[in-house]
Design a protein around this motif. Structure first.
Motif, PDB file in Angstrom:
ATOM      1  N   LYS A  46      -0.380  10.166  -3.112  1.00  0.00           N
ATOM      2  CA  LYS A  46      -1.379  10.404  -2.078  1.00  0.00           C
ATOM      3  C   LYS A  46      -0.863  11.470  -1.112  1.00  0.00           C
ATOM      4  N   ASP A  54       0.467   3.999  -2.837  1.00  0.00           N
ATOM      5  CA  ASP A  54       0.079   5.362  -2.459  1.00  0.00           C
ATOM      6  C   ASP A  54       1.153   6.368  -2.875  1.00  0.00           C
ATOM      7  N   ASN A  96       0.824  -1.211   0.000  1.00  0.00           N
ATOM      8  CA  ASN A  96       0.000   0.000   0.000  1.00  0.00           C
ATOM      9  C   ASN A  96       0.858   1.261   0.000  1.00  0.00           C
ATOM     10  N   SER A 149       0.638   6.988  -6.576  1.00  0.00           N
ATOM     11  CA  SER A 149      -0.525   7.834  -6.833  1.00  0.00           C
ATOM     12  C   SER A 149      -0.388   9.215  -6.191  1.00  0.00           C
TER      13      SER A 149
END
Length: 539
Positions: free
Chosen positions: A25, A20, A16, A23
């Motif tokens: 995040k 992340d 994750n 992306s």
């Protein structure tokens, strides 16, 4: 050559934290300075240029020229070493352990990603030069991680190794004892022109060089010299001198531990697994016989398991200044050391590597060293045209290939079966019926609610059991189809893992020949954030 891709998020092989990060995040952005998009490199260039001195460049060039003295160097590599002395030249770096015969296939992907990023940067910024650097992890001492490689499902292991294996840095290890591995490898790889090249490569690297550092440098140079790859062994006194101020801070003030602790707490609070937990002192004491942790107790310094070696504060600082090559950074400090001695813009690594780099931003800030951009290396699956046609005939999508095998087989059996093996409608109907019984119990006697619930659970379990039995029966009925599905996935995902983490490059070189690396260079774009599937033709 055909190539396809799928998003990393659909492979089920990336954490994750890495997904992340890819992306961008917001929660993860605090752990790095700049994301590696092409338009962000100009600011990174300016920051690094302002902090990296001409003197450091001259030291680096001098060390590299000395390390390449007995290596048949290409014109491209010689030019790149020379360019590193100029203030408008910057490096892109990847690192890798000294795995026997390069270890897993992703060794190639790391270096190809590094080479290709320098090409992209040169096109974008022609006024600068960009040099691909392979940082050999010569100071690591975990011999069990590097003493084998896999070929055609078989493990080739270095058993008769130097008695110091596992005790000191792997780069020091003598290559005696590898004749047996060479003999087994030669028998397995077979005959033919490409097999002959691989045998010669192994023999020249490991049987004609004295230690693992020299052997690995030869191997990587032979594979990538045409692309100007520069290979660095940082276990050099002249380079370690530049790191003295940072090593001193570590010994006296435990800077890395203090500055990364907050990052670790924040990452954990966000639900991410911590990749590396720093020690209070993240330096080893290194000799040709051992590499052991340095420990501080009540103002004195000791070497773990070597109680006869100890210093006061003043003595250990003197030892550092006189013999800096004996102070070896661990995984927490190694990134800082890299950025101190290289004019580096970007580090390219796998998901695990990037995870621990993301712990270090505060540490770099405290040491006043620019934090590099972090780029996930390319990942790829290599298949033959024959394997692709098998997949298409079995009606398996690229995404389905990445499922766990039991999930893939269950999905395909359900799809190709001439009966419905999905009892979801029956389960839904049963739940609705029991809801009526719950309502009835509520209105009459609430003590019956438990009995109703128990009966519902029992009957739902019964449907689950029947569904599984029916699915198992259909698997037997469709045995040939199931076997073909399993065999194909086992070929492409050895040991139920990504091909790149299991197989050695020699398996593919023997099959596809000298076009393997040029094809990877042509098709792997490090700024494309997708998992590549490459289909090779078989002549």
């Amino acid at each position: 050559m055909p190539s396809e891709c799928i998003p990393y998020s659909e492979t089920n092989y990336f954490t994750n934290l890495i997904l992340d990060y890819l992306s961008q995040k917001p929660d993860v952005q605090k752990f790095y300075n700049r994301y590696p998009e092409i338009d962000n490199f100009q600011a990174q260039i300016e920051e690094k240029k302002a902090s990296f001195s001409s003197e450091k460049r001259q030291v680096l060039v001098r060390v590299l020229e000395r390390q390449y003295e007995n290596v048949q160097i290409s014109g491209a590599t010689a030019e790149n070493i020379k360019l590193l002395g100029e203030e408008n030249t910057f490096s892109v770096t990847t690192g890798h352990q000294l795995n026997l015969f390069s270890g897993p296939l992703y060794f190639l992907y790391k270096i190809v990603s590094t080479i290709n990023l320098t090409k992209i940067l040169k096109e974008k910024h022609p006024e600068y030069n960009f040099v691909p650097v392979y940082w050999m992890a010569t100071e690591d001492h975990d011999f069990e991680e590097i003493n084998f490689f896999n070929l055609k499902g078989k493990k080739f292991k270095w058993n008769n190794a130097d008695k110091k294996a596992g005790k000191t840095a792997v780069g020091f290890l003598n290559t005696e004892g590898l004749q047996e591995v060479f003999n087994l490898f030669s028998a397995e790889i077979g005959a033919g022109r490409d097999a002959a090249f691989l045998k010669e490569l192994f023999e020249n690297a490991y049987l004609k060089h004295e230690n693992l550092t020299e052997a690995t440098r030869y191997l990587a140079n032979e594979l990538f010299k045409d692309y100007g790859l520069v290979i660095l062994d940082a276990q050099e006194k002249e380079l370690k001198k530049e790191f003295i101020p940072h090593a001193k801070n570590e010994l006296l003030d435990q800077v890395s531990h203090k500055t990364t602790s907050k990052s670790l707490e924040e990452l954990s609070a966000l639900g991410y697994n911590v990749q590396v937990n720093p020690r209070e002192i993240n330096l080893f004491y290194l000799t040709e016989d051992f590499r052991e942790r340095i420990i501080e107790r009540e103002g004195n310094y000791f070497v773990h398991d070597k109680e006869d070696i100890k210093w006061s504060r003043e003595e250990i600082v003197k030892e550092l200044e006189e013999n800096p090559e004996r102070f070896s950074p661990n995984v927490v400090m190694r990134p800082l050391y890299e950025e101190v001695i290289l004019p580096n813009l970007c580090y390219i690594g796998g998901g695990g590597e990037l995870s621990y780099w993301l712990e270090l931003k505060n540490y770099f800030k405290a040491e006043n060293v620019p934090f590099p951009m972090l780029l996930l290396r390319n990942s790829a699956l290599i298949q033959t045209e024959k394997q692709q046609k098998k997949r298409e005939k079995l009606k398996i999508t690229n995404n389905e290939l990445f499922l766990k095998q039991h999930e893939l087989i269950n999905r395909k059996v359900r799809k190709i079966s001439n009966i419905d093996i999905d009892f979801s409608p029956q389960k839904e109907q049963l739940v609705n019926q029991f809801q009526q019984m719950y309502d009835l119990a509520e209105k009459t006697d609430k003590t019956f609610l438990g009995a109703v619930k128990a009966q519902e659970v029992k009957q739902l379990k019964g449907l689950d059991h029947l569904e599984k039995r029916l699915l198992k029966a259909q698997k037997r009925k469709l045995k040939d189809e199931v076997t073909r599905i399993a065999n194909l996935q086992n070929e492409l995902f050895p040991n139920g893992s990504l091909q790149e983490r299991q197989s050695n490059f020699s398996e593919f070189y023997a099959e596809f020949g000298k076009e393997l690396i040029p094809t990877l260079v042509e098709h792997l774009n490090p700024l494309e954030e997708n998992f590549k599937i490459l289909t090779f033709s078989q002549d």
